[in-house]
Motif scaffolding. Structure first.
Motif, mmCIF file in Angstrom:
data_model
loop_
_atom_site.group_PDB
_atom_site.id
_atom_site.type_symbol
_atom_site.label_atom_id
_atom_site.label_comp_id
_atom_site.label_asym_id
_atom_site.label_seq_id
_atom_site.Cartn_x
_atom_site.Cartn_y
_atom_site.Cartn_z
ATOM 1 N N UNK A 166 -28.253 6.210 -55.240
ATOM 2 C CA UNK A 166 -29.374 5.129 -53.596
ATOM 3 C C UNK A 166 -28.506 4.032 -52.725
ATOM 4 N N UNK A 167 -27.628 3.311 -54.265
ATOM 5 C CA UNK A 167 -26.845 2.334 -53.474
ATOM 6 C C UNK A 167 -25.643 2.516 -51.798
ATOM 7 N N UNK A 168 -25.589 3.999 -52.273
ATOM 8 C CA UNK A 168 -24.780 4.344 -51.096
ATOM 9 C C UNK A 168 -24.969 4.119 -49.546
ATOM 10 N N UNK A 169 -24.124 3.500 -49.261
ATOM 11 C CA UNK A 169 -24.091 3.459 -47.584
ATOM 12 C C UNK A 169 -24.025 4.255 -46.889
ATOM 13 N N UNK A 170 -24.182 4.316 -45.599
ATOM 14 C CA UNK A 170 -23.922 5.489 -44.507
ATOM 15 C C UNK A 170 -22.182 6.237 -45.029
ATOM 16 N N UNK A 171 -21.597 4.549 -44.731
ATOM 17 C CA UNK A 171 -20.266 4.563 -44.454
ATOM 18 C C UNK A 171 -19.187 5.716 -45.478
ATOM 19 N N UNK A 172 -19.492 4.794 -46.804
ATOM 20 C CA UNK A 172 -19.293 5.605 -47.721
ATOM 21 C C UNK A 172 -19.307 7.017 -48.481
ATOM 22 N N UNK A 173 -20.731 7.298 -47.966
ATOM 23 C CA UNK A 173 -21.092 8.703 -47.556
ATOM 24 C C UNK A 173 -20.215 9.488 -46.903
ATOM 25 N N UNK A 174 -19.868 8.904 -46.107
ATOM 26 C CA UNK A 174 -19.076 9.588 -45.129
ATOM 27 C C UNK A 174 -18.051 10.398 -45.935
ATOM 28 N N UNK A 175 -17.083 8.536 -46.175
ATOM 29 C CA UNK A 175 -15.946 8.614 -46.606
ATOM 30 C C UNK A 175 -15.660 9.387 -48.071
ATOM 31 N N UNK A 176 -16.883 9.919 -49.036
ATOM 32 C CA UNK A 176 -16.421 10.459 -49.909
ATOM 33 C C UNK A 176 -16.740 11.806 -49.316
ATOM 34 N N UNK A 177 -16.617 12.316 -48.023
ATOM 35 C CA UNK A 177 -16.992 14.091 -48.205
ATOM 36 C C UNK A 177 -15.805 13.858 -47.474
ATOM 37 N N UNK A 178 -14.395 13.399 -47.908
ATOM 38 C CA UNK A 178 -13.317 13.782 -46.926
ATOM 39 C C UNK A 178 -11.491 13.789 -48.620
ATOM 40 N N UNK A 179 -10.908 14.398 -48.259
ATOM 41 C CA UNK A 179 -9.972 14.339 -48.829
ATOM 42 C C UNK A 179 -9.727 13.923 -49.200
ATOM 43 N N UNK A 180 -9.430 12.690 -48.649
ATOM 44 C CA UNK A 180 -8.550 11.393 -49.595
ATOM 45 C C UNK A 180 -10.157 10.770 -50.519
ATOM 46 N N UNK A 181 -10.800 10.940 -50.649
ATOM 47 C CA UNK A 181 -11.869 11.015 -51.598
ATOM 48 C C UNK A 181 -11.898 11.884 -51.921
#
Length: 324
Positions: free
Chosen positions: A302-317
């Motif tokens: 629930x505390x996941x902000x949209x930018x962090x959510x987007x970042x988590x769907x990247x090869x870097x993450x």
């Protein structure tokens, strides 16, 4: 978000990589306060933003498409995302699936068949005995715990759940059932927090894939091999009986390192499942002919902000999973 758009493309494996998202509840905490609020993965507004982003910047795929790619019948699109939901709470029908439908996203619903239409998940029972029982302390197999104040109740609930995951399932549930019967007088509405088989049939007609998640949602490392086999086969057979068919995909309860082993995965595969889902983070690589497969899943909270959510769907993450 624009910067993350660039990160999204660095190191991706075109036509083969898959991000699998996992949700539990999508709801407002006040809607059903007797349920453990820590299982709310996103508020409805958050979930809408997340699915909008997935539809705009990624390529949502269905479970049937993933299986087709594994069988060599098609190729995955770039930045493929599969949305999965665990447990079958009522908000799936009320909130989650309508939002997914708005963006053309076809999620998978993994249900523990023993709780269909009646609720009563064991972690929600822990929440109820710590928060709704009106006690100042609770005697547990792990010692007495103070539950006078809300923060103590939250700590006690989390601690009990973590300990129950690490003890023999039958013994833990025996203590919980006894404590629940002694402390709680359930209210009628508490029994109406999961979807019924009729509702699951309706969702299936709408194209939702409904797949097994065991029968009683035990931590599979805390039951015998015979019980693992029974949990897998009973849930498979219930879904086949009630819904007419069952896709060859299975999600392990909890899905983290404490919850599975190679032997457990082999038992599941031996029951006819081509694809087993964990809760280890990472990117899955989908190769033609890779049956059976074991895929990681990415948790949402629930505390996941949209930018962090987007970042988590990247090869870097998300590194490429070791499982194949």
């Amino acid at each position: 978000l624009g910067l993350i758009d660039l990160v999204q493309k660095v190191g991706r494996v075109d036509g083969k990589q898959l991000y699998v998202l996992t949700y539990h509840r999508v709801d407002e905490p006040g809607n059903r306060p007797w349920l453990d609020p820590h299982n709310i993965s996103a508020l409805p507004e958050q979930f809408n933003e997340q699915m909008q982003l997935v539809a705009k910047k990624y390529h949502p795929v269905s479970m049937k498409e993933v299986l087709s790619c594994m069988r060599g019948e098609r190729k995955l699109p770039d930045d493929a995302v599969l949305v999965t939901i665990d447990d079958g709470y009522r908000d799936c029908k009320e909130v989650t699936f309508p939002i997914c439908g708005r963006y053309g996203i076809e999620p998978v619903l993994f249900v523990p068949t023993g709780f269909v239409g009646r609720g009563g998940f064991w972690w929600d029972k822990v929440h109820q005995i710590t928060h709704w029982g009106g006690k100042n302390e609770i005697d547990t197999p792990f010692g007495k715990l103070d539950i006078r104040h809300v923060y103590e109740q939250d700590q006690a609930s989390y601690y009990i759940i973590q300990q129950l995951k690490r003890m023999p399932f039958e013994r833990g549930m025996s203590w919980l059932d006894e404590a629940y019967a002694r402390i709680i007088d359930p209210r009628p509405e508490w029994k109406n927090d999961t979807l019924t088989w009729d509702e699951l049939r309706e969702l299936k007609r709408m194209g939702v894939v409904i797949a097994p998640h065991t029968h009683n949602h035990p931590i599979l490392t805390q039951v015998s091999e015979a019980e693992v086999k029974a949990q897998v086969e009973i849930s498979r057979d219930y879904i086949r009986h009630e819904l007419g068919e069952v896709e060859p995909v299975f999600a392990i309860p909890d899905g983290k390192r404490i919850a599975y082993s190679q032997d457990i995965i082999q038992v599941i595969q031996g029951a006819g499942f081509e694809l087993v889902f964990l809760m280890e983070e990472g990117r899955a690589i989908v190769e033609p002919g890779m049956k059976p497969g074991v895929f990681p899943r990415i948790g949402v909270w629930r505390s996941l902000r949209l930018a962090k959510f987007h970042y988590r769907l990247t090869p870097a993450a998300q590194r490429v999973s070791d499982w194949r």
